[in-house]
Write a protein that holds these residues in place. Sequence first.
Motif, PDB file in Angstrom:
ATOM      1  N   ALA A  49     -24.611  79.212  45.609  1.00 16.03           N
ATOM      2  CA  ALA A  49     -25.123  79.365  44.102  1.00 16.03           C
ATOM      3  C   ALA A  49     -23.791  78.352  42.632  1.00 16.03           C
ATOM      4  O   ALA A  49     -24.578  77.603  42.675  1.00 16.03           O
ATOM      5  N   LEU A  50     -22.106  78.701  43.870  1.00 13.13           N
ATOM      6  CA  LEU A  50     -21.668  78.137  42.693  1.00 13.13           C
ATOM      7  C   LEU A  50     -21.422  77.027  43.584  1.00 13.13           C
ATOM      8  O   LEU A  50     -21.482  75.778  42.394  1.00 13.13           O
ATOM      9  N   VAL A  51     -21.721  76.383  44.575  1.00 16.76           N
ATOM     10  CA  VAL A  51     -21.864  74.793  44.754  1.00 16.76           C
ATOM     11  C   VAL A  51     -22.773  73.952  44.412  1.00 16.76           C
ATOM     12  O   VAL A  51     -23.017  72.823  43.210  1.00 16.76           O
ATOM     13  N   PHE A  52     -24.023  74.784  44.578  1.00 16.49           N
ATOM     14  CA  PHE A  52     -25.069  74.630  43.644  1.00 16.49           C
ATOM     15  C   PHE A  52     -25.072  74.288  42.137  1.00 16.49           C
ATOM     16  O   PHE A  52     -25.523  72.718  41.156  1.00 16.49           O
ATOM     17  N   ILE A  53     -24.042  74.806  40.995  1.00 16.02           N
ATOM     18  CA  ILE A  53     -24.140  75.059  39.808  1.00 16.02           C
ATOM     19  C   ILE A  53     -23.550  73.468  39.880  1.00 16.02           C
ATOM     20  O   ILE A  53     -23.407  72.668  38.539  1.00 16.02           O
ATOM     21  N   GLU A  54     -22.307  73.582  41.104  1.00 18.56           N
ATOM     22  CA  GLU A  54     -21.389  72.792  40.603  1.00 18.56           C
ATOM     23  C   GLU A  54     -22.102  71.220  40.665  1.00 18.56           C
ATOM     24  O   GLU A  54     -21.682  70.027  39.584  1.00 18.56           O
ATOM     25  N   ARG A  55     -22.938  70.968  42.102  1.00 20.33           N
ATOM     26  CA  ARG A  55     -23.233  69.690  42.110  1.00 20.33           C
ATOM     27  C   ARG A  55     -24.364  69.198  40.740  1.00 20.33           C
ATOM     28  O   ARG A  55     -24.690  67.792  40.434  1.00 20.33           O
ATOM     29  N   CYS A  56     -24.709  70.382  39.737  1.00 21.53           N
ATOM     30  CA  CYS A  56     -25.842  70.536  38.687  1.00 21.53           C
ATOM     31  C   CYS A  56     -24.970  69.460  37.981  1.00 21.53           C
ATOM     32  O   CYS A  56     -25.355  68.500  36.866  1.00 21.53           O
ATOM     33  N   LEU A  57     -23.749  70.058  37.775  1.00 20.89           N
ATOM     34  CA  LEU A  57     -22.960  69.714  36.367  1.00 20.89           C
ATOM     35  C   LEU A  57     -22.772  68.195  36.901  1.00 20.89           C
ATOM     36  O   LEU A  57     -22.292  66.938  36.076  1.00 20.89           O
ATOM     37  N   ALA A  58     -21.964  68.250  37.979  1.00 23.89           N
ATOM     38  CA  ALA A  58     -21.451  66.624  38.512  1.00 23.89           C
ATOM     39  C   ALA A  58     -22.761  65.764  38.302  1.00 23.89           C
ATOM     40  O   ALA A  58     -22.335  64.106  38.214  1.00 23.89           O
ATOM     41  N   ALA A  59     -24.522  65.615  38.340  1.00 20.87           N
ATOM     42  CA  ALA A  59     -24.966  65.047  38.482  1.00 20.87           C
ATOM     43  C   ALA A  59     -25.571  64.933  36.849  1.00 20.87           C
ATOM     44  O   ALA A  59     -26.137  63.362  36.738  1.00 20.87           O
ATOM     45  N   ARG A  60     -24.727  65.241  35.991  1.00 22.61           N
ATOM     46  CA  ARG A  60     -24.525  64.822  34.481  1.00 22.61           C
ATOM     47  C   ARG A  60     -23.149  64.528  34.021  1.00 22.61           C
ATOM     48  O   ARG A  60     -23.216  65.096  32.720  1.00 22.61           O
ATOM     49  N   GLY A  61     -22.154  64.545  35.510  1.00 21.53           N
ATOM     50  CA  GLY A  61     -20.866  63.898  34.680  1.00 21.53           C
ATOM     51  C   GLY A  61     -20.628  65.366  33.776  1.00 21.53           C
ATOM     52  O   GLY A  61     -19.568  64.725  33.058  1.00 21.53           O
ATOM     53  N   ARG A  62     -20.737  66.345  34.194  1.00 19.76           N
ATOM     54  CA  ARG A  62     -19.076  67.391  33.300  1.00 19.76           C
ATOM     55  C   ARG A  62     -19.118  68.382  34.201  1.00 19.76           C
ATOM     56  O   ARG A  62     -18.704  69.468  33.874  1.00 19.76           O
ATOM     57  N   GLN A  63     -18.463  68.114  35.916  1.00 16.65           N
ATOM     58  CA  GLN A  63     -17.608  68.667  36.436  1.00 16.65           C
ATOM     59  C   GLN A  63     -16.360  69.256  35.778  1.00 16.65           C
ATOM     60  O   GLN A  63     -15.876  70.202  36.833  1.00 16.65           O
ATOM     61  N   ALA A  64     -16.086  68.885  35.638  1.00  9.17           N
ATOM     62  CA  ALA A  64     -14.879  68.928  34.511  1.00  9.17           C
ATOM     63  C   ALA A  64     -14.495  70.215  33.364  1.00  9.17           C
ATOM     64  O   ALA A  64     -13.689  70.850  33.491  1.00  9.17           O
ATOM     65  N   GLU A  65     -15.995  70.796  33.046  1.00  9.95           N
ATOM     66  CA  GLU A  65     -15.919  71.777  32.732  1.00  9.95           C
ATOM     67  C   GLU A  65     -15.812  73.109  33.412  1.00  9.95           C
ATOM     68  O   GLU A  65     -17.142  73.531  33.590  1.00  9.95           O
ATOM     69  N   THR A  66     -14.476  73.885  33.630  1.00 10.82           N
ATOM     70  CA  THR A  66     -14.908  74.350  34.239  1.00 10.82           C
ATOM     71  C   THR A  66     -15.794  76.157  33.815  1.00 10.82           C
ATOM     72  O   THR A  66     -16.096  76.672  33.984  1.00 10.82           O
ATOM     73  N   ALA A  67     -15.721  76.247  32.353  1.00 14.16           N
ATOM     74  CA  ALA A  67     -15.606  77.108  31.974  1.00 14.16           C
ATOM     75  C   ALA A  67     -17.190  77.629  31.348  1.00 14.16           C
ATOM     76  O   ALA A  67     -17.445  78.347  31.772  1.00 14.16           O
ATOM     77  N   LEU A  68     -17.777  76.142  31.696  1.00 17.29           N
ATOM     78  CA  LEU A  68     -19.231  75.562  30.686  1.00 17.29           C
ATOM     79  C   LEU A  68     -19.724  75.882  32.680  1.00 17.29           C
ATOM     80  O   LEU A  68     -21.174  76.968  32.723  1.00 17.29           O
ATOM     81  N   ARG A  69     -18.910  75.647  34.004  1.00 20.30           N
ATOM     82  CA  ARG A  69     -19.732  75.834  34.980  1.00 20.30           C
ATOM     83  C   ARG A  69     -19.875  77.100  35.130  1.00 20.30           C
ATOM     84  O   ARG A  69     -20.917  78.519  35.611  1.00 20.30           O
TER      85      ARG A  69
END
Length: 218
Positions: A49-69
């Motif tokens: 699940a964690l990597v899934f959410i990280e990949r979702c954020l990366a696809a939207r250019g927001r992978q650096a936002e750890t609090a949002l993650r």
Amino acid sequence: MTKAVIFDLDGTLIDSAPDIHAAANKVMMHRGIAPFTLEEARSFVGHGALVFIERCLAARGRQAETALRDQLLADFLALYESAVHLTKLYPGVASCLDTLTKDALPMAICTNKPEGPTQAVLSHLGIDQKFEVIIGGDTTPKRKPDPLPLLETIARMKATQVVFVGDSEVDSETARHAGVPFALYTEGYRKTPVDQLHHDAAFDNFAELPALVQRLLS
């Protein structure tokens, strides 16, 4: 000598991508993030699940936002355990499991899906009693492709000879690291060509699997 069959879950026994997709879009849109297509969501599955959410954020250019993650992960996990109603067994799975049961082959699940959602979807589909051991992505300190979850599954089954059945690059690497024969289901979430993945056998029809397992265990 105790022989056994160990299965991955998502993309192997079940097509859970529609439920994962729906849950992900619900939490993403709640946070103002554009929804994903089913194929995008399917391509993000495999490492938990964690990597899934990280990949979702990366696809939207927001992978650096750890609090949002972290917020999205908590929201997603809150929905995940009840996200079962769009999930289906792949064709032939039920009959295959019945055949393996008649062949007196113990079976287990080794998946990167968290243990709670794994138990929930197996119960919903009526196949939870088929498996003697269930190892989820949060059962051991490490997830596949580290061999620890698969080796822990084998240990809990007290098995001396096993076949691991999966669909993905993650499963292929897990089996290779663990030194376990690997049967590749080619109709799951794999992205790499079959001939580029480590496997001992490949199949696209679950009617073929019982005989294939017997061959790999012989």
